[in-house]
Enzyme design. Structure first.
Site, short mmCIF file in Angstrom:
data_model
loop_
_atom_site.label_atom_id
_atom_site.label_comp_id
_atom_site.label_asym_id
_atom_site.label_seq_id
_atom_site.Cartn_x
_atom_site.Cartn_y
_atom_site.Cartn_z
CD GLU A 66 -1.72 -2.45 1.32
OE1 GLU A 66 -0.59 -2.69 1.81
OE2 GLU A 66 -2.54 -3.34 1.03
N PRO A 95 -0.06 0.81 6.15
CG PRO A 95 0.50 -1.27 5.24
CD PRO A 95 -0.67 -0.47 5.75
CG HIS A 135 -11.85 -8.02 5.25
ND1 HIS A 135 -11.05 -8.97 5.84
CD2 HIS A 135 -11.42 -7.91 3.98
CE1 HIS A 135 -10.19 -9.43 4.95
NE2 HIS A 135 -10.39 -8.80 3.81
#
Lengths: 333, 429
Positions: A66, A95, A135
């Site tokens: 990322e 990140p 998630h």
């Protein structure tokens, strides 16, 4: 928008897909990049078929990195492209935190205006979908504190199109949050023509005069449902959909509080240090003498994550019943 | 009963008697303000906890005592005076409206909900306090519809709508037009000040009327976004007409025929064409008013008052002259009744009477606009490409921009100008 312009009924996924498609088609500077946006067509099929039509140079499959996705996109943006980066799930954005906060948000300031960073970072966020620990997260408060970043979180298809277009046009970085539970749950008319909705403008989605409810994302839909229930009981509640989290639309919020004298803020993200804290503080500073009840926040609990087990998820999420109860209490307060 | 220094704020430990509003021997109504107390945080008028007669003032003006210390004794109506020795220094220094004589119920509900606390104190939300102040409502007398009987903002508004909102207007009317001379002596300075005395000057005390005017002006400017516009009107012919009629009118009707009635008549006709100016802004929508009640601003020596010509649309120019003449006469005598001060739908201000040629009036609260008639002055103007000397009058309009926009405002002014310029000798008075 013309009144009689043609429109199509879409869900939120289709609205994102439609807007991205039009952007890629009409502006050569635009491109999308992220994990699985190419051959796989994004995990929600938002970019399905894009790579075939626009090619691998404008629909870029990236490694699972990322920081690199955002870092590369910043470079593209500074050099004149209009990258639309995707973080596959908001839970994975950490990140990239340094790139977003340390680089993108500061580009204009650090270069004394010589460079801007017209970057959009799209990411699905939010829970209530059995997404468990990795998630389900809401990330807005982490970025809310950072001057130089805009954060939008529309949750109606027409708002998504208007705000995504505005985000792509914006000369500075915009974090574009899409609540994943609304993706296929929410449908609405979307005008076919190109249009934008200004970033920083909230929308009164359900007018009322005895209580102001401010929310965004999935909870706007639940708040509207609760307000409709209360209307049946003769209690009038106004629901404001922030749409843009930062900049905050103080004008709309204050005008409503001046009318209702009471404020309830509902969001899924943790309560402590969240968006609601800033709204509550703003109203206390600007409209103290309008308040006829303590400002109340209905938010996610301060626990590290949303559990997978259904009772844990339900405990985390604010139900429509809970919203209706809180609204009733405040209206009658 | 013995009245003690109230605690005006949680961290406040002492208070100063700023001013006694009652003298010993004066009757005091329950909830009536009878003393003004100042602390380093606030100045407040303290309402009486009981009805009765002020027997004794213990704490003189300017004196500072600890909260809870006795400041006065009021003999309660119908109660044998209590011996002073019974004063308990530990008695709660409450806002007197809640002293337990009137309120035996302390049912234990308290805390954040802010209703009756265990100590008998009632707490009010910021909105309730503000609205009560603005609408002159005694919150202690309002019955609450909220949780546990809490007084809500809506309760205050409801009480304000029922109650005589003319109360304030009546206060204005009662205050006569006499010249108030500022006391030549300065207020006694706070004894302990060590810094150099300020430049000598005088403080003119605020009369009740002055306080109300100040409050209303601030409110109107704060609530209604004022926009301003102006037209110039050629009143040469109107001026001539009036000159021809005025002596006969005064002789037959007993009131002078000024430019004002002509102007008001034209204003009413123009308002009929633009009803959005005869309207008020409410949160539910713009309330277009059915009547044409025209307020006329009358400046007195120390105050300003706006009596109302009711149903001005039913009056002729002469009828308006008589109605206005009567109101002005009464205003100067300080004899206007509350019914002559309320209910205005639009206001006319004859600023020109004092020579002004340009002014920016503040809207009379709750209305959509205010129009001025400035002084009539002879000026060279261009008429048909020639320079002519005409009697010109500026007409200025402030409008509540929430209610309407410039298009309507200017259409109104254009119509008003047309009507005034069409007035000429031989017209119907």
């Amino acid at each position: 928008m013309a009144v009689a312009s043609p429109s199509t009924v879409m869900n939120n996924v289709e609205a994102v897909r439609h807007t991205l498609y039009e952007a890629l088609k009409n502006d050569e500077r635009t491109l999308v990049l992220g994990e699985d946006v190419g051959a796989r067509g994004n995990v929600f099929l938002i970019t399905k078929g894009f790579i075939e039509e626009f090619g691998a140079e404008r629909v870029i499959d990236t490694p699972l990195a990322e920081a690199s996705i955002v870092g590369v996109a910043i470079g593209m943006a500074m050099e004149g492209l209009r990258p639309i980066a995707e973080i596959q799930f908001a839970d994975f954005i950490y990140p990239a935190f340094n790139q977003i906060v340390g680089e993108a948000a500061k580009t204009r300031y650090r270069s004394n205006g010589d460079y801007t960073c017209p970057l959009v970072i799209r990411t699905p966020y939010g829970g209530g979908v059995r997404g468990a620990l990795s998630h389900s997260v809401s990330i807005e408060a982490l970025f809310y504190h950072v001057p130089g970043l805009k954060i939008v979180a529309p949750s109606f298809p027409a708002d998504i199109k208007g705000l995504l277009n505005a985000a792509i046009d914006d000369p500075d970085p915009v974090l574009f949050l899409e609540h994943k539970k609304t993706y296929r749950l929410v449908k609405g008319e979307v005008p076919s023509e190109h249009y934008t909705i200004p970033i920083g403008l909230a929308d009164v989605k359900h007018p009322g005069d005895a209580l102001t409810v401010v929310s965004y994302g999935l909870y706007v839909h639940q708040a509207i449902e609760a307000a409709q229930r209360l209307a049946g009981e003769g209690l009038s509640v106004e629901v404001i959909d922030l749409r843009s989290i930062r900049p905050m639309d103080r004008t709309t919020i204050l005008a409503s509080v001046r009318k209702t004298h009471k404020l309830l803020i509902v969001h899924e993200d943790n309560k402590f240090g969240g968006i609601g804290a800033e709204i509550a503080a703003m109203v206390a500073e600007e409209a103290f003498f309008e308040l006829d009840a303590p400002i109340r926040r209905l938010c996610g609990p301060d626990v590290p994550a949303m559990g997978y087990a259904l009772p844990l998820e339900e405990e985390f999420m604010v139900s429509t019943d809970e919203m209706a109860d809180a609204m009733r209490e405040l209206v009658r307060y | 009963m013995t009245i003690t220094m109230p605690q005006l704020g949680e961290t406040v430990t002492e208070g100063t008697v700023a001013q006694w509003l009652k003298k010993p021997g004066d009757a005091v109504e329950k909830y009536e303000a009878f003393v003004e107390v100042s602390t380093d945080k606030v100045n407040a008028e303290v309402p009486s906890p009981v009805s009765g007669v002020l027997r004794e003032i213990i704490c003189k003006e300017g004196e500072t005592v600890a909260t809870g210390a006795p400041i006065a004794i009021i003999d309660e109506a119908g109660v044998v005076p209590e011996p002073p020795a019974e004063t308990s220094p530990a008695a709660p220094a409450a806002v007197p409206a809640t002293v337990s004589a009137s309120n035996g119920s302390s049912n234990g509900s308290h805390g954040g909900n802010g209703v009756a606390t265990t100590s008998g104190l009632r707490r009010f939300s910021p909105a309730v306090r503000r609205l009560a102040r603005e609408h002159n409502v005694d919150v202690a007398a309002v019955s609450g519809s909220g949780t546990n009987g809490r007084v809500t903002a809506r309760d205050v508004l409801a009480a304000a709508n029922e109650g005589p909102s003319a109360a304030m207007a009546a206060t204005l009317a009662r205050e006569p037009a006499k010249a108030t001379v500022a006391p030549a002596t300065a207020q006694p300075a706070a004894a302990a000040s060590t810094y150099a005395a300020p430049t000598p000057g005088t403080i003119v005390p605020l009369t009740q009327a002055r306080k109300i005017i100040a409050k209303r002006m601030v409110e109107s400017l704060a609530i209604a976004p004022h926009a301003w516009t102006m037209v110039e009107v050629d009143v040469t012919k109107l001026w001539r007409w009036r000159a021809q009629e005025k002596d006969a009118f005064l002789a037959s009707k007993g009131y002078p025929l000024t430019l004002l009635p002509f102007f008001i008549h034209a204003v009413v006709q123009a308002l009929k064409g633009q009803p959005m100016l005869n309207a008020r802004f409410t949160d539910d929508g713009i309330h277009v008013l059915g009547a044409y009640n025209i307020g006329i601003a009358i400046g007195l020596e120390t105050n300003l008052i706006v009596p109302v010509i009711r149903d001005a649309d039913t009056l002729s120019i002469g009828g308006i002259a008589v109605a206005a003449g009567k109101l002005i006469e009464k205003a100067r005598a300080g004899k206007l009744g509350a019914d002559e001060l309320g209910g205005g739908t639009f206001t006319v201000n004859n600023t020109g009477a004092n020579g002004s040629i340009l002014s920016k009036p503040i809207i009379n609260g709750g209305q959509a606009g205010i129009v001025t008639m400035e002084a009539v002055v002879k000026r060279p103007v261009v008429v048909d490409d020639a320079i002519a000397i005409r009697s010109m009058m500026n007409v200025c309009l402030s409008l509540d921009h929430r209610v309407l926009d410039g298009t309507i405002a200017n259409a109104f002014l254009a119509d008003l100008k047309k009507r005034l310029e069409a007035m000429r000798p031989g017209g119907d008075l």
